[in-house]
Design a protein around this motif. Structure first.
Motif, PDB file in Angstrom:
ATOM      1  N   ILE A  14       0.880  -1.166   0.000  1.00 46.09           N
ATOM      2  CA  ILE A  14       0.000   0.000   0.000  1.00 46.09           C
ATOM      3  C   ILE A  14       0.916   1.212   0.000  1.00 46.09           C
ATOM      4  CG2 ILE A  14      -1.866   1.173   1.237  1.00 46.09           C
ATOM      5  CD1 ILE A  14      -2.336  -1.484   2.751  1.00 46.09           C
ATOM      6  N   GLY A  15       0.811   2.059  -1.006  1.00 49.08           N
ATOM      7  CA  GLY A  15       1.716   3.208  -1.129  1.00 49.08           C
ATOM      8  C   GLY A  15       1.673   4.108   0.096  1.00 49.08           C
ATOM      9  N   GLY A  16       2.775   4.804   0.342  1.00 50.39           N
ATOM     10  CA  GLY A  16       2.804   5.750   1.463  1.00 50.39           C
ATOM     11  C   GLY A  16       4.159   5.785   2.125  1.00 50.39           C
ATOM     12  N   THR A  17       4.404   6.853   2.885  1.00 52.19           N
ATOM     13  CA  THR A  17       5.713   6.996   3.517  1.00 52.19           C
ATOM     14  C   THR A  17       5.632   7.040   5.034  1.00 52.19           C
ATOM     15  OG1 THR A  17       5.420   9.330   3.051  1.00 52.19           O
ATOM     16  CG2 THR A  17       6.961   8.143   1.661  1.00 52.19           C
ATOM     17  N   GLY A  18       4.427   7.157   5.577  1.00 54.14           N
ATOM     18  CA  GLY A  18       4.308   7.207   7.040  1.00 54.14           C
ATOM     19  C   GLY A  18       4.380   8.619   7.585  1.00 54.14           C
ATOM     20  N   LEU A  19       4.134   9.613   6.723  1.00 58.97           N
ATOM     21  CA  LEU A  19       4.180  11.002   7.209  1.00 58.97           C
ATOM     22  C   LEU A  19       2.789  11.593   7.430  1.00 58.97           C
ATOM     23  CD1 LEU A  19       7.085  12.466   5.039  1.00 58.97           C
ATOM     24  CD2 LEU A  19       7.065  12.159   7.509  1.00 58.97           C
ATOM     25  N   GLY A  20       1.774  10.959   6.805  1.00 57.27           N
ATOM     26  CA  GLY A  20       0.419  11.526   6.815  1.00 57.27           C
ATOM     27  C   GLY A  20      -0.102  11.872   8.201  1.00 57.27           C
ATOM     28  N   LEU A  21      -0.030  10.910   9.120  1.00 58.86           N
ATOM     29  CA  LEU A  21      -0.621  11.150  10.449  1.00 58.86           C
ATOM     30  C   LEU A  21       0.213  12.117  11.290  1.00 58.86           C
ATOM     31  CD1 LEU A  21      -2.090   7.669  11.498  1.00 58.86           C
ATOM     32  CD2 LEU A  21      -3.315   9.712  10.768  1.00 58.86           C
ATOM     33  N   SER A  22       1.530  12.202  11.003  1.00 58.87           N
ATOM     34  CA  SER A  22       2.312  13.195  11.759  1.00 58.87           C
ATOM     35  C   SER A  22       1.911  14.603  11.289  1.00 58.87           C
ATOM     36  CB  SER A  22       3.813  12.945  11.656  1.00 58.87           C
ATOM     37  OG  SER A  22       4.290  13.270  10.395  1.00 58.87           O
ATOM     38  N   ILE A  23       1.534  14.722  10.020  1.00 56.53           N
ATOM     39  CA  ILE A  23       1.035  16.013   9.518  1.00 56.53           C
ATOM     40  C   ILE A  23      -0.312  16.326  10.187  1.00 56.53           C
ATOM     41  CG2 ILE A  23       0.132  17.181   7.446  1.00 56.53           C
ATOM     42  CD1 ILE A  23       2.283  15.691   5.833  1.00 56.53           C
ATOM     43  N   VAL A  24      -1.178  15.298  10.271  1.00 53.53           N
ATOM     44  CA  VAL A  24      -2.492  15.464  10.916  1.00 53.53           C
ATOM     45  C   VAL A  24      -2.300  15.980  12.349  1.00 53.53           C
ATOM     46  CG1 VAL A  24      -4.475  14.171  11.842  1.00 53.53           C
ATOM     47  CG2 VAL A  24      -3.701  13.752   9.492  1.00 53.53           C
ATOM     48  N   LYS A  25      -1.351  15.347  13.074  1.00 53.55           N
ATOM     49  CA  LYS A  25      -1.113  15.724  14.474  1.00 53.55           C
ATOM     50  C   LYS A  25      -0.646  17.187  14.570  1.00 53.55           C
ATOM     51  CE  LYS A  25       1.681  14.328  18.360  1.00 53.55           C
ATOM     52  NZ  LYS A  25       3.019  13.831  18.572  1.00 53.55           N
ATOM     53  N   HIS A  26       0.281  17.561  13.688  1.00 49.74           N
ATOM     54  CA  HIS A  26       0.768  18.939  13.652  1.00 49.74           C
ATOM     55  C   HIS A  26      -0.378  19.929  13.482  1.00 49.74           C
ATOM     56  CE1 HIS A  26       4.920  20.072  13.599  1.00 49.74           C
ATOM     57  NE2 HIS A  26       5.265  18.953  13.019  1.00 49.74           N
ATOM     58  N   ILE A  27      -1.283  19.607  12.527  1.00 47.60           N
ATOM     59  CA  ILE A  27      -2.372  20.535  12.195  1.00 47.60           C
ATOM     60  C   ILE A  27      -3.345  20.654  13.372  1.00 47.60           C
ATOM     61  CG2 ILE A  27      -4.344  20.913  10.633  1.00 47.60           C
ATOM     62  CD1 ILE A  27      -2.588  19.697   8.401  1.00 47.60           C
ATOM     63  N   VAL A  28      -3.647  19.518  14.005  1.00 52.96           N
ATOM     64  CA  VAL A  28      -4.547  19.558  15.168  1.00 52.96           C
ATOM     65  C   VAL A  28      -3.897  20.398  16.274  1.00 52.96           C
ATOM     66  CG1 VAL A  28      -5.649  18.176  16.965  1.00 52.96           C
ATOM     67  CG2 VAL A  28      -5.661  17.367  14.611  1.00 52.96           C
ATOM     68  N   GLU A  29      -2.597  20.192  16.506  1.00 54.31           N
ATOM     69  CA  GLU A  29      -1.909  20.957  17.561  1.00 54.31           C
ATOM     70  C   GLU A  29      -1.875  22.442  17.237  1.00 54.31           C
ATOM     71  OE1 GLU A  29       1.836  18.962  18.076  1.00 54.31           O
ATOM     72  OE2 GLU A  29       0.927  17.379  19.288  1.00 54.31           O
TER      73      GLU A  29
END
Ligand code: ATP
Ligand code: MG
Length: 345
Positions: free
Chosen positions: A306-321
């Motif tokens: 499944i394509g991806g690098t594992g950065l998506g949710l760290s971006i989500v966390k940044h935006i929520v914070e």
């Protein structure tokens, strides 16, 4: 950096030192490149080592009330706390950043100061390096992507077309990695500010669904928008779009064939709550605290396909914070996951 447990243990050792040895021990503390101040129950300073004297500009502090000695307002306020809980804070003294730890032992306060400026500079240099490299790679990768797509569209030879398809897949991976790194760099930069507007969430999510429809169709995943018609979210539109795209894309990518993705929104106390729920593979309990870390992917062999690098949710966390919001996740293996974000109204 100092390990808090070690210092605590050291303090226990200090108590056991014979009186005769104490002077030798205190002389040793003067060699340290870390500040130590000991304050008695009566708020009188019992000990200041040389480093603390230098950094805090203290002259003959021992025997005086700490309020006459500690001139740094923030440090003074931390030391003044009455509760006997160990404290850890970062403070600025003369353009340098210090980590202050306060331990409470036998009614005395042990203040420990460490200069963390070099560590902070190193962290900043690392961020700058990643941001600069990502920026420099953006244009060549976009050119490569364009060339490969054109060649692939024109190529008649089946064998060559297959190779060009592989190249296209890889260049797309590089492109999304660079885009994610640039988003993180922007979120981390000091200049980045929130631009809040009133977002009509239902239509907003519908247009994200449209963008992601091609990957949903591949697995026949149904996208359901359960947001009330007149729901308004007050937030940074650009960032919320990145956040929801990441959550909904995950809900599709990690779903089963014929699965469902539901997006809900409601008001709860002083928050606007958005939930993205899927009927996918779920996340193991032990992985839940890690999924928001950069580059973390559950079960690398499973994720490789499944394509991806594992950065998506760290971006989500940044935006929520950045919105001073909250982020929650509930998941059950083979049943699905629910990501809940709470943005203050
Ligand atoms: N809805 C979900 N269901 C199951 N697992 C998930 C879900 N969302 C995230 N995960 C797990 O958490 C990991 C981290 O997610 P994240 O979005 O950060 O990275 P990614 O999807 O692998 O790559 P990308 O950077 O392209 O988003 C994923 O690799 C996946 O293992
Ligand atoms: Mg993702």
């Amino acid at each position: 950096m100092c390990n808090s447990k070690t210092l605590g243990e050291n303090m226990e050792t200090i108590k056991k030192i014979k009186k005769d040895d104490l002077n030798t021990f205190l002389k040793f503390l003067d060699f340290l490149n870390e500040g130590i101040i000991v304050i008695g129950e009566d708020k009188i300073i019992l000990y200041v080592n040389k480093y603390a004297e230098k950094v805090l500009n203290i002259k003959e502090g021992e025997g005086k009330h700490f309020s006459d000695v500690i001139k740094n307002n923030y440090l003074y306020s931390i030391i003044s706390h009455e509760y006997e809980k160990d404290i850890q804070e970062e403070i600025i003294i003369d353009d340098k950043k210090f980590l202050v730890k306060i331990y409470h032992i036998d009614g005395k306060k042990f203040v420990h100061l460490t200069d963390i400026t070099p560590f902070e500079l190193y962290k900043q240099a690392k961020k700058d390096f990643v941001a600069n490299v990502s920026h420099e790679l953006k244009t060549p990768i976009a050119v490569l992507k364009g060339v490969i797509e054109t060649l692939e569209a024109e190529e008649k030879d089946k064998g060559k077309k297959k190779f060009l398809k592989i190249a296209e897949k890889r260049v797309n991976q590089m492109n999304s990695l660079i885009n994610d790194l640039l988003i993180i760099a922007r979120l981390e930069s000091k200049e980045d500010k929130l631009i809040k507007t009133k977002i009509k969430l239902k239509g907003f999510v519908n247009s994200i669904f449209e963008d992601l429809n091609p990957i949903a169709e591949e697995k026949n995943v149904k996208l359901i928008n359960n947001i009330p018609e007149n729901f308004v979210l007050y937030a940074d539109e650009n960032k919320i779009s990145i956040l929801l795209k990441n959550l909904i894309e995950n809900a599709i990518k990690y779903n089963k064939v014929n699965g469902l993705v539901k997006v809900k929104a409601f008001k709860e106390k002083r928050y606007s709550v958005i939930e993205v729920e899927d009927t996918g593979i779920g996340i193991p309990k032990e992985a839940l605290p890690l999924i928001f870390e950069r580059f973390y992917r559950v079960d690398k062999s499973r994720s490789r396909n499944i394509g991806g690098t594992g950065l998506g949710l760290s971006i989500v966390k940044h935006i929520v914070e950045a919105h001073k919001g909250k982020l929650e996740v509930e998941s059950q293996i083979n049943k699905g996951s629910l990501f809940r974000i709470k943005i203050p109204n």
